[in-house]
Design a protein around this motif. Sequence first.
Motif, PDB file in Angstrom:
ATOM      1  N   VAL A 158      10.354  63.315  48.433  1.00  0.00           N
ATOM      2  CA  VAL A 158       9.812  62.201  49.240  1.00  0.00           C
ATOM      3  C   VAL A 158       9.270  61.115  47.902  1.00  0.00           C
ATOM      4  O   VAL A 158       8.731  61.903  47.228  1.00  0.00           O
ATOM      5  N   VAL A 159      10.154  59.911  48.114  1.00  0.00           N
ATOM      6  CA  VAL A 159       9.811  59.168  47.096  1.00  0.00           C
ATOM      7  C   VAL A 159       8.667  57.928  47.652  1.00  0.00           C
ATOM      8  O   VAL A 159       8.869  57.508  48.738  1.00  0.00           O
ATOM      9  N   THR A 160       7.569  57.703  46.913  1.00  0.00           N
ATOM     10  CA  THR A 160       6.555  56.900  47.320  1.00  0.00           C
ATOM     11  C   THR A 160       6.374  55.991  46.266  1.00  0.00           C
ATOM     12  O   THR A 160       6.294  56.137  45.135  1.00  0.00           O
ATOM     13  N   VAL A 161       6.391  54.552  46.709  1.00  0.00           N
ATOM     14  CA  VAL A 161       6.191  53.611  45.920  1.00  0.00           C
ATOM     15  C   VAL A 161       4.804  52.861  46.359  1.00  0.00           C
ATOM     16  O   VAL A 161       4.544  52.545  47.618  1.00  0.00           O
ATOM     17  N   SER A 162       4.124  52.458  45.432  1.00  0.00           N
ATOM     18  CA  SER A 162       2.740  51.738  45.619  1.00  0.00           C
ATOM     19  C   SER A 162       2.244  50.736  44.481  1.00  0.00           C
ATOM     20  O   SER A 162       2.517  50.965  43.461  1.00  0.00           O
ATOM     21  N   ILE A 163       1.989  49.628  44.985  1.00  0.00           N
ATOM     22  CA  ILE A 163       1.287  48.459  44.240  1.00  0.00           C
ATOM     23  C   ILE A 163       0.341  47.759  44.918  1.00  0.00           C
ATOM     24  O   ILE A 163       0.607  47.509  46.296  1.00  0.00           O
ATOM     25  N   SER A 164      -0.721  47.202  44.235  1.00  0.00           N
ATOM     26  CA  SER A 164      -1.644  46.461  44.953  1.00  0.00           C
ATOM     27  C   SER A 164      -1.106  45.066  45.418  1.00  0.00           C
ATOM     28  O   SER A 164      -0.096  44.623  44.806  1.00  0.00           O
ATOM     29  N   GLY A 165      -1.436  44.871  46.794  1.00  0.00           N
ATOM     30  CA  GLY A 165      -0.843  43.814  47.475  1.00  0.00           C
ATOM     31  C   GLY A 165       0.305  44.160  48.568  1.00  0.00           C
ATOM     32  O   GLY A 165       0.539  43.238  49.304  1.00  0.00           O
ATOM     33  N   PHE A 166       0.772  45.297  48.456  1.00  0.00           N
ATOM     34  CA  PHE A 166       1.891  45.637  49.178  1.00  0.00           C
ATOM     35  C   PHE A 166       1.284  47.044  49.899  1.00  0.00           C
ATOM     36  O   PHE A 166       0.721  47.837  49.566  1.00  0.00           O
ATOM     37  N   ALA A 167       1.942  46.947  51.069  1.00  0.00           N
ATOM     38  CA  ALA A 167       2.068  48.405  51.828  1.00  0.00           C
ATOM     39  C   ALA A 167       2.637  49.514  51.174  1.00  0.00           C
ATOM     40  O   ALA A 167       3.682  49.419  50.381  1.00  0.00           O
ATOM     41  N   THR A 168       2.076  50.698  50.891  1.00  0.00           N
ATOM     42  CA  THR A 168       2.865  51.846  50.281  1.00  0.00           C
ATOM     43  C   THR A 168       4.143  52.304  51.139  1.00  0.00           C
ATOM     44  O   THR A 168       3.950  52.292  52.347  1.00  0.00           O
ATOM     45  N   SER A 169       5.129  52.420  50.490  1.00  0.00           N
ATOM     46  CA  SER A 169       6.229  52.876  51.373  1.00  0.00           C
ATOM     47  C   SER A 169       6.950  53.864  50.848  1.00  0.00           C
ATOM     48  O   SER A 169       6.803  54.520  49.567  1.00  0.00           O
ATOM     49  N   GLN A 170       7.343  54.725  51.763  1.00  0.00           N
ATOM     50  CA  GLN A 170       7.925  56.022  51.501  1.00  0.00           C
ATOM     51  C   GLN A 170       9.625  56.343  51.951  1.00  0.00           C
ATOM     52  O   GLN A 170       9.878  55.578  52.776  1.00  0.00           O
TER      53      GLN A 170
END
Length: 757
Positions: free
Chosen positions: A77-89
């Motif tokens: 599972v690849v998870t991308v996160s950054i302030s201002g955006f919803a976390t995406s998997q």
Amino acid sequence: MRALMHFAFLAALLIFGPVAMASVFGNIRGIVHDPQHRPVSGAGVKLKSATSDWSQETQTGPNGDFTFSAVPLGDYVVTVSISGFATSQESVTVVADSSPVVHFMLRVAAISQTTTVNAQAEVDSADSISPTTLVNREDIAQTPGADLTNSLAMITDFTPGAYLTHDMLHMRGGHQTTWLIDGVPIPNTNIATNLAPQIDPKDVDYVEVLRGSYDAGYGDRTYGEFNVLPRSGFEKNNDGELVTTLGNFYQTNEQVNFGGHTERFAYYASVNGNRSNLGLETPVAQVYHDAENGYGGFTSLLYNLDPKDQFRFNAQVRQDHYQIPYDPDPNDFENQQFDTHALRDGQKETDGYVIFSWVHTFNPDTVLTVSPFYHYNDASYDSPSTDTPIATTDHHRSTYEGGQAVLGFHLPKNDAQAGIYAFSANDNELFGLISNDGSGTAPIRETDAVPGSQEAVFVSDKFSVTSWLTLIAGVRSTHFSGVVTEDTTYPRLGGTVRIPHLNWVFRAFWGKFYQGPPLVTLSGPLLAFLADQSTPGSPVSFAPLHGERDEEHQFGVTIPIRGWALDIDNFETRGINFLDHNNIGESDIFIPVSVAGSRIRGTELTIRSPRLWDRVQAHLAYSNQIAQAEGAFTGGLIVGTPPPPGYSALDHDQRNTLNVGASGRLPWQSFGGINIYYGSGFSNGSPNAQYPDAYLPGHAQIDLSLGKEFGEKYSFSVSALNIANRHLLIDNSLTFGGFHYDNPREIYAEFRWHFHY
């Protein structure tokens, strides 16, 4: 040692040149952008195994891109996160030597919270030309019979055209397959010598089954490659497990395993033992003289010295004992053709290997792996000295030392590869024969020692012409030295086309393969005895064995449908010097042979479902295949006159094979699995009034298991194999007694205790 010197020299060259080898690793690449398709830099990206605690983290670069190198095959599972955006998997599956690309389009987070959503873009999987089946340890644990110590159900239940007959695994019409442990091929130049699998299924994290169309990094065995990623210790932390079974035929399988990890170090180890009164396929419906027992141990160690250097270590040793079953009634029709009623033979097998791998990451696009190994294999077949008409002995011991080197690098449109695989071998065989037929023939004892070596070098490249078109080309050069010396240089060509939006992937392949011959010879008194015992018009001789040379073409398509994966492929393999085996008289001792030509054609279908209702996964594997040979024996133990011209069916030819099954988690902490097998019937080696057709009758089998967990520590299950207890003849070729019935119904209970230390 000469092969090791070649390997050391060439490995040194690899460090300074753009070169890689078949491995257990792949890469994951990705691009992250915002709703306006502008790249998002500085985003945190976490890669997490879907089945263990293994993970890596990185950040996106200025162009929104990221890379994870040296990722072991499996589900992630690849998870991308950054302030201002919803976390995406996004979920992604890695197979060996692949580079899937994941695209993320981030969505603006809600004002009061951050939500997790699935990434909208697809995973690009158009860089693999080999049809592949990936089976994980949960599949193995829940498939009926698959986790028994000597089971091969993790392969046969999920792979089209793979089945057991006369106690040997056959796949795509051939015997010769390769086991890779942690991406390192375990050499074995023997045919029809060993009966036990290479590894206990309970020690497997993932097994990747490849069926032809190999790029130049593979090459020794055309018919099947089993790439095993062993358990590493990331699956648990200071946890252990006791597994024990109890069933009919006085069956039991025991294993104790334990493992744990820190951020830099992981370890796993196990010991096992097993026994049963039903070991091998029987020559009659009843079970006589068929006990088997074995024991062994396995360990896996992984250490991350620093972010650029990883050390991997795998070692195993095991021993198996088999009684050879017989037909006790001298008047049975089976004994009128292949008389076994007076035999009380047995076989002992010992196998062990040590593999060490150093994985060095120069940068995210360049990874080097160097893997020296050692393999010991011993198969000893013995008869009591009073066996009639003859008492036979065959002790076959082989040692292999060598290594492989892997250095791969990625360019914007290329995944370039090259590599080296080399080993030296020493093969020692003792033949013994005592005549108890009243002929007065003196006992025979013959020892043959044959050294050999093999070195292979390859170059290969995957060129991404566009996002939907990938071309693959390579060449593999092999030098073999033994009783004969041979050199081959063969090309491999292929390509994949991914249809945008539909994500259908079409693939095509053409290539040539070389399989080195067994290191065996036969001369002196034993050969003279066989010649003397031969019937008029059926002379016996021995000729040096040459390597098998195969040409394969294949095309297929993979179709994803709402999480389902459907794969269809069609292949044809033509061989020169097809490697098979022949008996010494009516004994169970086999000498390899080569046949002038072979032709194997087939169409295969696999279907794999997603997790239905978040619980159950279904699978289907179907093969329509014909396996034929033509011409006379060209090497090995040559018996009789040449056959008539034209193709004839091989003894393991079976036109239609089907496996349908499902397994998963059920309500109330229960779990279960079912598998339905159907085979249309193998070729008829001896037509008679009872079996007059060219093929023996079809056969079917239903296997079922059901279990329940009691908290986190205990689980209990009951399995039944061949529930209907349909016991029928499936093979009557002159192999291990000549007649083989499928196994009767087996019922066993399994208990698992998870403990923490």
